[in-house]
Design a protein around this motif. Structure first.
Motif, short mmCIF file in Angstrom:
data_model
loop_
_atom_site.label_atom_id
_atom_site.label_comp_id
_atom_site.label_asym_id
_atom_site.label_seq_id
_atom_site.Cartn_x
_atom_site.Cartn_y
_atom_site.Cartn_z
N CYS A 87 -14.47 -5.27 -9.54
CA CYS A 87 -13.66 -4.80 -8.41
C CYS A 87 -14.21 -5.32 -7.09
O CYS A 87 -13.45 -5.69 -6.19
CB CYS A 87 -13.59 -3.27 -8.39
SG CYS A 87 -12.53 -2.57 -9.68
N GLU A 91 -11.76 -7.85 -4.91
CA GLU A 91 -11.03 -7.09 -3.89
C GLU A 91 -10.23 -8.03 -2.99
O GLU A 91 -10.75 -9.03 -2.49
CB GLU A 91 -12.00 -6.25 -3.04
CG GLU A 91 -11.23 -5.32 -2.11
CD GLU A 91 -12.11 -4.33 -1.37
OE1 GLU A 91 -12.54 -3.34 -1.98
OE2 GLU A 91 -12.37 -4.55 -0.17
N VAL A 96 -6.02 -8.36 -8.25
CA VAL A 96 -5.75 -6.94 -7.98
C VAL A 96 -4.29 -6.85 -7.52
O VAL A 96 -3.89 -7.51 -6.56
CB VAL A 96 -6.69 -6.38 -6.89
CG1 VAL A 96 -6.33 -4.93 -6.56
CG2 VAL A 96 -8.14 -6.49 -7.34
N ARG A 100 0.45 0.08 -4.82
CA ARG A 100 -0.47 1.21 -4.96
C ARG A 100 -0.51 1.73 -6.39
O ARG A 100 -1.59 1.98 -6.93
CB ARG A 100 -0.03 2.33 -3.99
CG ARG A 100 -0.93 3.55 -4.03
CD ARG A 100 -0.46 4.57 -3.00
NE ARG A 100 -1.30 5.77 -3.01
CZ ARG A 100 -1.13 6.79 -2.18
NH1 ARG A 100 -0.16 6.77 -1.28
NH2 ARG A 100 -1.92 7.84 -2.26
N GLU A 102 0.26 0.16 -9.15
CA GLU A 102 -0.31 -0.86 -10.04
C GLU A 102 -1.83 -0.98 -9.86
O GLU A 102 -2.56 -1.22 -10.83
CB GLU A 102 0.35 -2.22 -9.80
CG GLU A 102 1.76 -2.36 -10.37
CD GLU A 102 2.80 -1.56 -9.60
OE1 GLU A 102 2.54 -1.21 -8.42
OE2 GLU A 102 3.86 -1.26 -10.19
N ARG A 103 -2.30 -0.81 -8.64
CA ARG A 103 -3.77 -0.85 -8.44
C ARG A 103 -4.44 0.28 -9.21
O ARG A 103 -5.46 0.08 -9.87
CB ARG A 103 -4.12 -0.73 -6.95
CG ARG A 103 -4.14 -2.04 -6.21
CD ARG A 103 -4.80 -1.90 -4.84
NE ARG A 103 -4.06 -1.01 -3.96
CZ ARG A 103 -2.97 -1.35 -3.27
NH1 ARG A 103 -2.51 -2.59 -3.35
NH2 ARG A 103 -2.36 -0.49 -2.49
N MET A 106 -4.25 -0.42 -12.93
CA MET A 106 -5.32 -1.36 -13.32
C MET A 106 -6.60 -0.58 -13.60
O MET A 106 -7.28 -0.80 -14.62
CB MET A 106 -5.52 -2.38 -12.20
CG MET A 106 -6.63 -3.36 -12.43
SD MET A 106 -6.97 -4.34 -10.93
CE MET A 106 -8.11 -3.24 -10.07
N SER A 174 -4.58 -9.34 -14.24
CA SER A 174 -5.35 -8.55 -13.28
C SER A 174 -6.70 -8.23 -13.91
O SER A 174 -7.00 -8.62 -15.04
CB SER A 174 -4.61 -7.25 -12.93
OG SER A 174 -4.72 -6.33 -14.02
N CYS B 87 -8.17 7.89 -7.61
CA CYS B 87 -8.08 6.69 -6.75
C CYS B 87 -6.68 6.52 -6.20
O CYS B 87 -6.50 6.14 -5.03
CB CYS B 87 -8.49 5.45 -7.53
SG CYS B 87 -10.27 5.32 -7.82
N TYR B 88 -5.67 6.80 -7.02
CA TYR B 88 -4.30 6.71 -6.52
C TYR B 88 -4.10 7.65 -5.34
O TYR B 88 -3.63 7.26 -4.28
CB TYR B 88 -3.29 7.04 -7.63
CG TYR B 88 -1.88 6.99 -7.10
CD1 TYR B 88 -1.17 5.80 -7.09
CD2 TYR B 88 -1.28 8.11 -6.54
CE1 TYR B 88 0.11 5.72 -6.56
CE2 TYR B 88 -0.01 8.05 -5.99
CZ TYR B 88 0.68 6.85 -6.00
OH TYR B 88 1.93 6.77 -5.45
N GLU B 91 -6.29 6.75 -2.08
CA GLU B 91 -6.29 5.41 -1.49
C GLU B 91 -5.99 5.48 0.01
O GLU B 91 -5.04 6.13 0.45
CB GLU B 91 -5.25 4.51 -2.18
CG GLU B 91 -5.38 3.08 -1.70
CD GLU B 91 -4.51 2.09 -2.47
OE1 GLU B 91 -4.87 1.74 -3.61
OE2 GLU B 91 -3.48 1.67 -1.92
#
Lengths: 219, 219
Positions: A87, A91, A96, A100, A102-103, A106, A174, B87-88, B91
């Motif tokens: 990560c 970054e 990545v 939001r 999808e991040r 991942m 990713s 994390c979602y 963020e």
């Protein structure tokens, strides 16, 4: 420490990060794979995990108090945990996803990798290939069927997920793919079978043809 | 789906995300803790993991093919893995450090939590408190000493890390603290001792006094 911008806008650290690793470890390969796909140079320092080189007082006090590799040395500091290092390196890059959800998705697959996949698939490979079955303790032997079943379940889940898509998250490779690739690619060394998992095999092939993809040179 | 901006600039999802959970699970509490610290409302849907409610065909086909909770339902999609859900939600908020190294270091501790802490501290608590020692299999019983030692090592590592700082990463609370709090706060239920870990106890106290901190209502 300086951080420069590549033409593609991916901020890359300078000077070159140092990967503290054992080249035989798939967790270490993950970081080399990430760096190679990004075109990010890495210096590499080797440790023999079988010889206790990550448990010395010097290693524990300086590199990682947890006694494990890989550790990425960057910005003059030490970053343990393979997926955290990936990560860091990726970054802001195309590895990545831009959205939001999808991040976070991942990261979902990266946590799945460390919780459901690595402790079963990678641990069985380590026990059976690196240590050898005859050197295992009775307790380790007793855990083999459970780890076999859990590893098969993880691979089957990946197979079903890939039945309708090319990559784990979104429309391109990713870090989810990077994290899941190393130990899946050698799962047969641990006695898992890819025969009945055609989507997983096709995905392994797709990862291996990504531009810049490096083979796993196991030292 | 709409994403709005709070006055503090933290993008929060609307409509209200749904947490699919078993309130007794520390992994689920992590997400409630994150949401509460952010002032983010959550709807909650309860499942009894001991009664197999996360293994039904409907759950597996719709919520999580991995048969586990928590799952965060957001943007009309399902996000498994507690730390990915945190994390979602966080963020762009103050629970994620502003620096590149610190962001990755936060993930380092979150992966440590899932690899070194949760499978030992949380699993022992589940085995000893939820299932009960008399219901454990012979193999589970044989694993108790190893999990006890590994859990103690994880707690000792945290204690040493906190000897010189207030929070796991940087100068304020982050998701690293959120992820490590739930199962550490109840580790004595699993037979771990906090007596000799004064820095860890002080840190537990700091987390519990963060503005908006919610107690763990175990249902």
């Amino acid at each position: 420490m300086a951080v420069t911008e590549t033409p593609a806008g991916n901020p890359v650290p300078t000077p070159v990060p140092v990967l503290h690793e054992d080249a035989r470890s798939g967790n270490c390969y993950k970081i080399r794979l990430t760096a190679a796909l990004l075109g990010q140079p890495l210096d590499r320092r080797q440790y023999d995990i079988l010889d206790g080189e990550t448990r010395t007082p010097a290693f524990l006090s300086t590199v990682n108090a947890n006694g494990r590799i890989p550790v990425l040395e960057v910005e003059g500091r030490f970053l343990p945990e393979s997926n955290a290092a990936c990560c860091y390196l990726a970054e802001g890059s195309a590895l990545v996803p831009p959205g939001r959800f999808e991040r976070a998705d991942m990261l979902h697959w990266m946590f799945f990798e460390q919780y459901n996949h690595e402790p079963n698939v990678a641990t069985l490979r380590f026990w059976l290939c690196a240590l050898g079955e005859e050197r295992l303790s009775q307790l380790q032997r007793a855990q083999i069927p459970g780890k076999r079943a859990a590893g098969e379940a993880a691979l089957a889940l990946m197979e079903r997920h890939l039945a309708t898509r090319e990559w784990f998250v979104g429309e391109r490779a990713s870090l989810a793919d990077v994290a899941l690739y190393p130990y899946t690619s050698v799962c047969e060394e641990a006695g898992f079978r890819l025969d009945g998992l055609p989507h997983l095999r096709a995905w392994l092939g797709r990862v291996a043809t990504l531009p810049g993809f490096p083979a796993w040179e196991k030292g």
